[in-house]
Write a protein that holds these residues in place. Structure first.
Motif, PDB file in Angstrom:
ATOM      1  N   GLU A  22       0.826  -1.214   0.000  1.00  0.00           N
ATOM      2  CA  GLU A  22       0.000   0.000   0.000  1.00  0.00           C
ATOM      3  C   GLU A  22       0.854   1.254   0.000  1.00  0.00           C
ATOM      4  O   GLU A  22       0.460   2.273  -0.563  1.00  0.00           O
ATOM      5  N   SER A  23       2.010   1.193   0.610  1.00  0.00           N
ATOM      6  CA  SER A  23       2.878   2.383   0.664  1.00  0.00           C
ATOM      7  C   SER A  23       3.417   2.771  -0.716  1.00  0.00           C
ATOM      8  O   SER A  23       3.916   3.882  -0.891  1.00  0.00           O
ATOM      9  N   ASP A  24       3.296   1.880  -1.704  1.00  0.00           N
ATOM     10  CA  ASP A  24       3.709   2.205  -3.080  1.00  0.00           C
ATOM     11  C   ASP A  24       2.651   3.014  -3.822  1.00  0.00           C
ATOM     12  O   ASP A  24       2.935   3.561  -4.892  1.00  0.00           O
ATOM     13  N   ALA A  25       1.449   3.066  -3.293  1.00  0.00           N
ATOM     14  CA  ALA A  25       0.329   3.679  -4.020  1.00  0.00           C
ATOM     15  C   ALA A  25       0.591   5.119  -4.474  1.00  0.00           C
ATOM     16  O   ALA A  25       0.279   5.455  -5.622  1.00  0.00           O
ATOM     17  N   PRO A  26       1.153   6.005  -3.634  1.00  0.00           N
ATOM     18  CA  PRO A  26       1.404   7.371  -4.124  1.00  0.00           C
ATOM     19  C   PRO A  26       2.349   7.410  -5.336  1.00  0.00           C
ATOM     20  O   PRO A  26       2.094   8.143  -6.299  1.00  0.00           O
ATOM     21  N   GLU A  27       3.432   6.604  -5.291  1.00  0.00           N
ATOM     22  CA  GLU A  27       4.377   6.595  -6.415  1.00  0.00           C
ATOM     23  C   GLU A  27       3.755   5.941  -7.650  1.00  0.00           C
ATOM     24  O   GLU A  27       3.967   6.400  -8.780  1.00  0.00           O
ATOM     25  N   VAL A  28       2.984   4.872  -7.458  1.00  0.00           N
ATOM     26  CA  VAL A  28       2.271   4.252  -8.577  1.00  0.00           C
ATOM     27  C   VAL A  28       1.348   5.285  -9.222  1.00  0.00           C
ATOM     28  O   VAL A  28       1.289   5.408 -10.443  1.00  0.00           O
ATOM     29  N   THR A  29       0.643   6.045  -8.392  1.00  0.00           N
ATOM     30  CA  THR A  29      -0.264   7.067  -8.904  1.00  0.00           C
ATOM     31  C   THR A  29       0.493   8.105  -9.722  1.00  0.00           C
ATOM     32  O   THR A  29       0.070   8.467 -10.828  1.00  0.00           O
ATOM     33  N   ILE A  50      -5.205   7.777  -6.679  1.00  0.00           N
ATOM     34  CA  ILE A  50      -4.681   6.971  -5.573  1.00  0.00           C
ATOM     35  C   ILE A  50      -5.622   5.790  -5.305  1.00  0.00           C
ATOM     36  O   ILE A  50      -5.175   4.697  -4.983  1.00  0.00           O
ATOM     37  N   GLU A  51      -6.916   5.997  -5.493  1.00  0.00           N
ATOM     38  CA  GLU A  51      -7.888   4.914  -5.309  1.00  0.00           C
ATOM     39  C   GLU A  51      -7.652   3.808  -6.333  1.00  0.00           C
ATOM     40  O   GLU A  51      -7.788   2.623  -6.019  1.00  0.00           O
ATOM     41  N   ASP A  52      -7.308   4.196  -7.578  1.00  0.00           N
ATOM     42  CA  ASP A  52      -6.989   3.198  -8.611  1.00  0.00           C
ATOM     43  C   ASP A  52      -5.794   2.362  -8.172  1.00  0.00           C
ATOM     44  O   ASP A  52      -5.796   1.136  -8.298  1.00  0.00           O
ATOM     45  N   ALA A  53      -4.778   3.025  -7.657  1.00  0.00           N
ATOM     46  CA  ALA A  53      -3.563   2.320  -7.225  1.00  0.00           C
ATOM     47  C   ALA A  53      -3.870   1.373  -6.067  1.00  0.00           C
ATOM     48  O   ALA A  53      -3.468   0.209  -6.091  1.00  0.00           O
ATOM     49  N   LEU A  54      -4.585   1.854  -5.074  1.00  0.00           N
ATOM     50  CA  LEU A  54      -4.901   1.021  -3.910  1.00  0.00           C
ATOM     51  C   LEU A  54      -5.773  -0.173  -4.296  1.00  0.00           C
ATOM     52  O   LEU A  54      -5.550  -1.292  -3.822  1.00  0.00           O
ATOM     53  N   SER A  55      -6.730   0.057  -5.162  1.00  0.00           N
ATOM     54  CA  SER A  55      -7.605  -1.021  -5.619  1.00  0.00           C
ATOM     55  C   SER A  55      -6.816  -2.081  -6.376  1.00  0.00           C
ATOM     56  O   SER A  55      -7.049  -3.285  -6.228  1.00  0.00           O
ATOM     57  N   TRP A  56      -5.866  -1.638  -7.201  1.00  0.00           N
ATOM     58  CA  TRP A  56      -5.041  -2.544  -7.990  1.00  0.00           C
ATOM     59  C   TRP A  56      -4.111  -3.374  -7.090  1.00  0.00           C
ATOM     60  O   TRP A  56      -3.987  -4.583  -7.242  1.00  0.00           O
ATOM     61  N   ILE A  57      -3.475  -2.717  -6.134  1.00  0.00           N
ATOM     62  CA  ILE A  57      -2.498  -3.369  -5.252  1.00  0.00           C
ATOM     63  C   ILE A  57      -3.176  -4.332  -4.278  1.00  0.00           C
ATOM     64  O   ILE A  57      -2.593  -5.350  -3.893  1.00  0.00           O
ATOM     65  N   LYS A  58      -4.403  -4.056  -3.906  1.00  0.00           N
ATOM     66  CA  LYS A  58      -5.114  -4.770  -2.836  1.00  0.00           C
ATOM     67  C   LYS A  58      -5.066  -6.293  -2.951  1.00  0.00           C
ATOM     68  O   LYS A  58      -4.912  -6.985  -1.953  1.00  0.00           O
ATOM     69  N   ASN A  59      -5.178  -6.837  -4.148  1.00  0.00           N
ATOM     70  CA  ASN A  59      -5.275  -8.287  -4.313  1.00  0.00           C
ATOM     71  C   ASN A  59      -3.968  -8.970  -4.746  1.00  0.00           C
ATOM     72  O   ASN A  59      -3.977 -10.172  -5.004  1.00  0.00           O
ATOM     73  N   HIS A  60      -2.892  -8.227  -4.843  1.00  0.00           N
ATOM     74  CA  HIS A  60      -1.647  -8.802  -5.353  1.00  0.00           C
ATOM     75  C   HIS A  60      -1.153  -9.990  -4.532  1.00  0.00           C
ATOM     76  O   HIS A  60      -0.774 -11.021  -5.098  1.00  0.00           O
TER      77      HIS A  60
END
Length: 183
Positions: A22-29, A50-60
């Protein structure tokens, strides 16, 4: 390529491929909220939040643990800097998977996609015992095709006008490689 099953990482000469957090979400965004990246990817939304990033990362992690998808952050082995993402799907019924990747525009031209893709092929064939890996790209993005050629993939065909992106039909170019074709 050095794969750590316990850490769920792949190490190359310059890169560490690791699971996103989750901490990668800002940089992914920041990296994904880029029109030039968006126009070369099949599923990336734009603008990217940021919501797109968090949603994407959530299930990895669940996807990895269930052998469904292997989605890694492409990072610098020394500094940890995030450059992009690389993924490999798993189709056990067919013993194959699709390779997909993106690299932030500011890091284009450094060979990161090629290095990460080569490592993912080794992961697919050596660790996961796939028979085949395939990948696809828009005909308007020949740089992605060059990555595929550099890692030994062969052009298998073109699906003409297969995808509509921004009210324009685009060809999807397919590449593939069989396990016994790797060097």
């Amino acid at each position: 390529m050095i794969y750590s099953k316990t850490a769920k990482t792949i190490e190359t000469d310059r890169l560490l491929l690791r699971l996103f957090t989750e901490s990668d979400a800002p940089e992914v965004t920041t990296l994904c909220n880029n029109y030039n990246l968006y126009k070369n990817t099949l599923y990336l939304p734009y603008p990217y939040s940021i919501e797109d990033a968090l949603s994407w990362i959530k299930n990895h992690l669940d996807n990895f643990n269930s052998d469904k998808h292997y989605e890694f952050a492409i990072t610098d082995k020394v500094s940890g800097k995030l450059y992009g993402a690389i993924a490999l799907s798993n189709h056990p019924k067919f013993n194959n998977g699709e390779l997909a990747y993106w690299v932030g525009e500011e890091y284009w031209g450094n060979g990161y996609a090629t290095e990460a893709s080569k490592a993912m092929l080794e992961f697919a064939f050596i660790e996961k015992h796939y028979h085949k890996v395939f990948a696809r790209f828009f005909h308007t993005n020949p740089a992605s095709g060059r990555v595929m050629e550099k890692i030994g993939m062969k052009k298998e065909g073109i699906l003409r006008d297969h995808v509509m992106k921004e009210n324009e039909y685009l060809d999807l170019v397919y590449y593939g490689i069989l396990g016994h074709e790797t060097t």
